[in-house]
Design a protein around this motif. Structure first.
Motif, PDB file in Angstrom:
ATOM      1  N   ILE A 151       0.880  -1.174   0.000  1.00 18.81           N
ATOM      2  CA  ILE A 151       0.000   0.000   0.000  1.00 18.81           C
ATOM      3  C   ILE A 151       0.916   1.222   0.000  1.00 18.81           C
ATOM      4  CG2 ILE A 151      -1.753   1.282   1.278  1.00 18.81           C
ATOM      5  CD1 ILE A 151      -2.666  -1.426   2.449  1.00 18.81           C
ATOM      6  N   SER A 152       0.850   2.014  -1.036  1.00 17.55           N
ATOM      7  CA  SER A 152       1.830   3.077  -1.251  1.00 17.55           C
ATOM      8  C   SER A 152       1.511   4.352  -0.477  1.00 17.55           C
ATOM      9  CB  SER A 152       1.935   3.392  -2.748  1.00 17.55           C
ATOM     10  OG  SER A 152       2.339   2.260  -3.483  1.00 17.55           O
ATOM     11  N   GLN A 153       2.412   5.294  -0.589  1.00 17.76           N
ATOM     12  CA  GLN A 153       2.339   6.569   0.124  1.00 17.76           C
ATOM     13  C   GLN A 153       1.015   7.288  -0.132  1.00 17.76           C
ATOM     14  OE1 GLN A 153       5.777   9.104  -0.333  1.00 17.76           O
ATOM     15  NE2 GLN A 153       4.560  10.978  -0.233  1.00 17.76           N
ATOM     16  N   GLY A 154       0.384   7.705   0.957  1.00 15.44           N
ATOM     17  CA  GLY A 154      -0.817   8.519   0.862  1.00 15.44           C
ATOM     18  C   GLY A 154      -2.014   7.843   0.234  1.00 15.44           C
ATOM     19  N   ALA A 155      -1.978   6.509   0.093  1.00 13.10           N
ATOM     20  CA  ALA A 155      -3.029   5.800  -0.642  1.00 13.10           C
ATOM     21  C   ALA A 155      -4.418   6.100  -0.108  1.00 13.10           C
ATOM     22  CB  ALA A 155      -2.762   4.303  -0.632  1.00 13.10           C
ATOM     23  N   PHE A 156      -4.574   6.089   1.218  1.00 12.76           N
ATOM     24  CA  PHE A 156      -5.887   6.336   1.831  1.00 12.76           C
ATOM     25  C   PHE A 156      -5.822   7.534   2.791  1.00 12.76           C
ATOM     26  CE2 PHE A 156      -5.767   1.846   0.676  1.00 12.76           C
ATOM     27  CZ  PHE A 156      -6.936   1.726  -0.041  1.00 12.76           C
ATOM     28  N   GLU A 157      -4.910   8.425   2.535  1.00 16.34           N
ATOM     29  CA  GLU A 157      -4.743   9.604   3.396  1.00 16.34           C
ATOM     30  C   GLU A 157      -6.016  10.455   3.384  1.00 16.34           C
ATOM     31  OE1 GLU A 157      -1.654  13.392   3.863  1.00 16.34           O
ATOM     32  OE2 GLU A 157      -1.248  11.802   2.402  1.00 16.34           O
ATOM     33  N   TYR A 158      -6.435  10.865   4.552  1.00 15.36           N
ATOM     34  CA  TYR A 158      -7.635  11.689   4.737  1.00 15.36           C
ATOM     35  C   TYR A 158      -8.925  10.995   4.278  1.00 15.36           C
ATOM     36  CZ  TYR A 158      -4.759  15.692   6.049  1.00 15.36           C
ATOM     37  OH  TYR A 158      -3.882  16.520   6.681  1.00 15.36           O
ATOM     38  N   CYS A 159      -8.974   9.688   4.359  1.00 17.31           N
ATOM     39  CA  CYS A 159     -10.262   8.984   4.186  1.00 17.31           C
ATOM     40  C   CYS A 159     -10.957   9.034   5.542  1.00 17.31           C
ATOM     41  CB  CYS A 159     -10.035   7.554   3.708  1.00 17.31           C
ATOM     42  SG  CYS A 159      -9.481   7.437   1.988  1.00 17.31           S
ATOM     43  N   GLU A 160     -11.508  10.172   5.844  1.00 20.90           N
ATOM     44  CA  GLU A 160     -11.943  10.501   7.200  1.00 20.90           C
ATOM     45  C   GLU A 160     -13.198   9.779   7.660  1.00 20.90           C
ATOM     46  OE1 GLU A 160     -12.252  14.726   6.961  1.00 20.90           O
ATOM     47  OE2 GLU A 160     -10.083  15.048   7.116  1.00 20.90           O
TER      48      GLU A 160
ATOM     49  N   PRO B   6      -4.845  -7.339   4.776  1.00 18.82           N
ATOM     50  CA  PRO B   6      -4.667  -8.778   4.513  1.00 18.82           C
ATOM     51  C   PRO B   6      -3.264  -9.247   4.896  1.00 18.82           C
ATOM     52  CG  PRO B   6      -5.571  -7.619   2.593  1.00 18.82           C
ATOM     53  CD  PRO B   6      -5.109  -6.573   3.539  1.00 18.82           C
ATOM     54  N   SER B   7      -3.134 -10.523   5.197  1.00 17.91           N
ATOM     55  CA  SER B   7      -1.837 -11.073   5.593  1.00 17.91           C
ATOM     56  C   SER B   7      -0.832 -11.068   4.447  1.00 17.91           C
ATOM     57  CB  SER B   7      -2.016 -12.492   6.130  1.00 17.91           C
ATOM     58  OG  SER B   7      -2.598 -13.325   5.137  1.00 17.91           O
ATOM     59  N   SER B   8      -1.300 -10.865   3.230  1.00 15.31           N
ATOM     60  CA  SER B   8      -0.405 -10.813   2.066  1.00 15.31           C
ATOM     61  C   SER B   8       0.376  -9.503   1.985  1.00 15.31           C
ATOM     62  CB  SER B   8      -1.216 -10.994   0.779  1.00 15.31           C
ATOM     63  OG  SER B   8      -2.244 -10.010   0.695  1.00 15.31           O
ATOM     64  N   VAL B   9      -0.098  -8.485   2.678  1.00 11.27           N
ATOM     65  CA  VAL B   9       0.542  -7.164   2.610  1.00 11.27           C
ATOM     66  C   VAL B   9       1.809  -7.159   3.466  1.00 11.27           C
ATOM     67  CG1 VAL B   9       0.305  -4.703   3.169  1.00 11.27           C
ATOM     68  CG2 VAL B   9      -1.596  -5.947   2.129  1.00 11.27           C
ATOM     69  N   THR B  10       2.919  -6.784   2.847  1.00  7.40           N
ATOM     70  CA  THR B  10       4.192  -6.738   3.569  1.00  7.40           C
ATOM     71  C   THR B  10       4.632  -5.323   3.892  1.00  7.40           C
ATOM     72  OG1 THR B  10       5.444  -6.774   1.484  1.00  7.40           O
ATOM     73  CG2 THR B  10       4.983  -8.897   2.540  1.00  7.40           C
ATOM     74  N   SER B  11       4.095  -4.326   3.179  1.00 11.38           N
ATOM     75  CA  SER B  11       4.540  -2.951   3.439  1.00 11.38           C
ATOM     76  C   SER B  11       3.407  -1.946   3.291  1.00 11.38           C
ATOM     77  CB  SER B  11       5.680  -2.572   2.490  1.00 11.38           C
ATOM     78  OG  SER B  11       5.233  -2.516   1.145  1.00 11.38           O
ATOM     79  N   ILE B  12       3.464  -0.923   4.148  1.00  9.66           N
ATOM     80  CA  ILE B  12       2.534   0.203   4.090  1.00  9.66           C
ATOM     81  C   ILE B  12       3.378   1.476   4.117  1.00  9.66           C
ATOM     82  CG2 ILE B  12       0.595   1.399   5.177  1.00  9.66           C
ATOM     83  CD1 ILE B  12      -0.189  -1.241   6.472  1.00  9.66           C
ATOM     84  N   GLY B  13       3.219   2.308   3.106  1.00 10.15           N
ATOM     85  CA  GLY B  13       4.066   3.476   2.944  1.00 10.15           C
ATOM     86  C   GLY B  13       3.678   4.657   3.808  1.00 10.15           C
TER      87      GLY B  13
ATOM     88  N   ILE C  71       6.287  -0.871   7.977  1.00 16.03           N
ATOM     89  CA  ILE C  71       5.216   0.117   8.142  1.00 16.03           C
ATOM     90  C   ILE C  71       5.859   1.455   8.483  1.00 16.03           C
ATOM     91  CG2 ILE C  71       3.079   0.720   9.336  1.00 16.03           C
ATOM     92  CD1 ILE C  71       2.818  -2.195  10.174  1.00 16.03           C
ATOM     93  N   ASP C  72       5.611   2.458   7.669  1.00 11.53           N
ATOM     94  CA  ASP C  72       6.152   3.779   7.968  1.00 11.53           C
ATOM     95  C   ASP C  72       5.550   4.306   9.262  1.00 11.53           C
ATOM     96  OD1 ASP C  72       7.713   6.198   6.532  1.00 11.53           O
ATOM     97  OD2 ASP C  72       5.960   7.005   7.599  1.00 11.53           O
ATOM     98  N   SER C  73       6.335   5.061   9.987  1.00 10.35           N
ATOM     99  CA  SER C  73       5.898   5.548  11.299  1.00 10.35           C
ATOM    100  C   SER C  73       4.689   6.473  11.223  1.00 10.35           C
ATOM    101  CB  SER C  73       7.048   6.269  11.998  1.00 10.35           C
ATOM    102  OG  SER C  73       7.476   7.392  11.237  1.00 10.35           O
ATOM    103  N   THR C  74       4.419   7.046  10.036  1.00 14.37           N
ATOM    104  CA  THR C  74       3.273   7.956   9.877  1.00 14.37           C
ATOM    105  C   THR C  74       2.047   7.259   9.293  1.00 14.37           C
ATOM    106  OG1 THR C  74       3.945   8.594   7.635  1.00 14.37           O
ATOM    107  CG2 THR C  74       4.858   9.875   9.476  1.00 14.37           C
ATOM    108  N   ALA C  75       2.146   5.975   9.013  1.00 17.90           N
ATOM    109  CA  ALA C  75       1.086   5.276   8.274  1.00 17.90           C
ATOM    110  C   ALA C  75      -0.282   5.370   8.932  1.00 17.90           C
ATOM    111  CB  ALA C  75       1.471   3.811   8.071  1.00 17.90           C
ATOM    112  N   PHE C  76      -0.314   5.343  10.269  1.00 17.55           N
ATOM    113  CA  PHE C  76      -1.593   5.393  10.990  1.00 17.55           C
ATOM    114  C   PHE C  76      -1.678   6.600  11.925  1.00 17.55           C
ATOM    115  CE2 PHE C  76      -1.048   0.997   9.706  1.00 17.55           C
ATOM    116  CZ  PHE C  76      -2.307   0.660   9.236  1.00 17.55           C
TER     117      PHE C  76
END
Length: 375
Positions: free
Chosen positions: A154-163, A171-178, A200-205
């Motif tokens: 899941i790349s950078q800003g993919a769901f940013e501000y989905c408020e 899913p368990s298949s995901v290895t990285s979140i930008g 997982i980037d420190s800002t992801a959540f």
């Protein structure tokens, strides 16, 4: 255009008047009468602005705010297509798998961006392996998200501000979140991060402040979830070996958390200010409890410290007013300064023979204890 028609009619009227004969009576020094050879009448119908008059095609095009219909489907990457129907955006892979295109938040928006205010559900189909940068940036109406088992990143800003997104299940298949992957998903109440997501980037959540139920592996845990005032339930993966510094600090509503069997250390201030946290079941194999670890955990009433623990740090159970019973195992060699200050409900404690150091004021304010409480 209607304005041009009005001006044209007025000019015609002026010219008509100027061509009319005007006779002045010689008998009168002043203007006595004005007669016209032709009566010019500008009737209301001449200035009629009703729809009966047809504008030219050019006028119509200029007046009407018409535009081509918005595209409701198209392509969005290697072998991927998208479609919007009934406020649902679906991303579909053809045969095999494909990666979604990357976008830029301001200058290169995704093709479905025009629907961002109406899309309430996003369905990423099987075969999609990655979600592009800023693919759903500021899709504030989205409440539901479905991710496939083929997804790996899941790349950078993919769901940013989905408020409005209320649940995030990775899913368990995901290895990285930008970076900023789910930044400011401020109404998400449930977050599930599997063990397999190891990058997982420190800002992801960051700013997901409304989470109530959390499931994390070691990497997700290391993000830190301090000051999440609505967090009530945490499920930790059994493979977790450490709970880091200030991980759940000031999570005052936290009432349920499991301690993994593999846990060996609890960091300083890990549960600081978790005033609703009941007595945790500390596993055998735990060797270290950091300073301030359970500071002001007022709901703890009894605690069994495993034999594997060798020291109790400073301020660890400070202001644990409800603590009535605690065992100090034979392996503990030191108790830190202010370790049990104001544990006023505690009535009895047994100090083991192997204990070699007790810090200043370790039991100060433990008014229910007999004997010296200021050791």
């Amino acid at each position: 255009m209607k304005l041009k028609k009005i001006i044209s009619l007025l000019l015609t009227a002026v010219l008509a008047v100027s061509n009319t004969g005007i006779v002045f009576s010689a008998e009168n020094e002043g203007l006595s009468s004005v007669t016209t050879e032709e009566e010019t009448v500008l009737s209301a119908s001449a200035l009629d602005l009703s729809s009966e008059d047809e504008d030219s095609p050019e006028d119509t095009a200029a007046e009407e705010m018409s535009s081509a219909d918005l595209a409701s489907s198209g392509s969005c990457g290697g072998g991927l297509t998208w479609a919007v129907e009934n406020n649902v955006l679906t991303i579909t892979a053809g045969s095999g798998t494909g990666a979604m295109s990357n976008y830029i938040a301001i200058t290169n928006r995704p093709p479905w961006y025009s629907y961002k205010s109406s899309i309430t559900s996003i369905v990423i189909g099987e075969g999609v392996v990655s979600i592009g940068k800023y693919a759903f940036y500021e899709f504030t109406a989205v409440t539901k998200l479905s991710l496939p088992s083929t997804l790996t990143s899941i790349s950078q800003g993919a769901f940013e501000y989905c408020e409005s997104l209320n649940s995030i299940v990775i899913p368990s298949s995901v290895t990285s979140i930008g970076k900023y992957g789910f930044f400011n998903c401020s109404t998400a109440e449930n977050i599930y991060i599997p063990d397999e997501t190891t990058s997982i980037d420190s800002t992801a959540f960051t700013n997901c402040g409304n989470v109530k139920t959390l499931r994390v592996g070691q990497t997700g845990l290391d993000l830190g979830w301090s000051s999440h005032s609505d967090l009530t339930t945490v499920t930790l993966s059994d493979s977790i070996t450490s709970i880091g510094k200030e991980t759940f600090k000031n999570c005052a509503a936290l009432t349920t958390i499991n301690m993994p069997s593999a846990l060996t250390s609890i960091g300083s201030s890990a549960f600081y200010g978790c005033t609703s946290l009941p007595s945790p079941n500390l596993p055998e194999g735990l060797t270290s409890i950091g300073d301030y670890a359970f500071y002001e955990c007022e709901a703890i009433t009894s605690l069994s410290i495993p034999d594997s623990v060798t020291s109790i740090g400073e301020f660890v159970f400070y202001h644990c007013y409800g603590l009535t019973d605690i065992n100090i195992p034979s392996g503990v060699a030191s108790i830190g300064t202010f370790a049990f200050v104001d544990c006023s409900s505690m009535t009895d404690i047994t100090l083991v023979e192997g204990l070699t150091s007790i810090g200043s004021w370790a039991f100060s304010g433990c008014n229910g204890l007999n004997g010296d409480k200021s050791a």
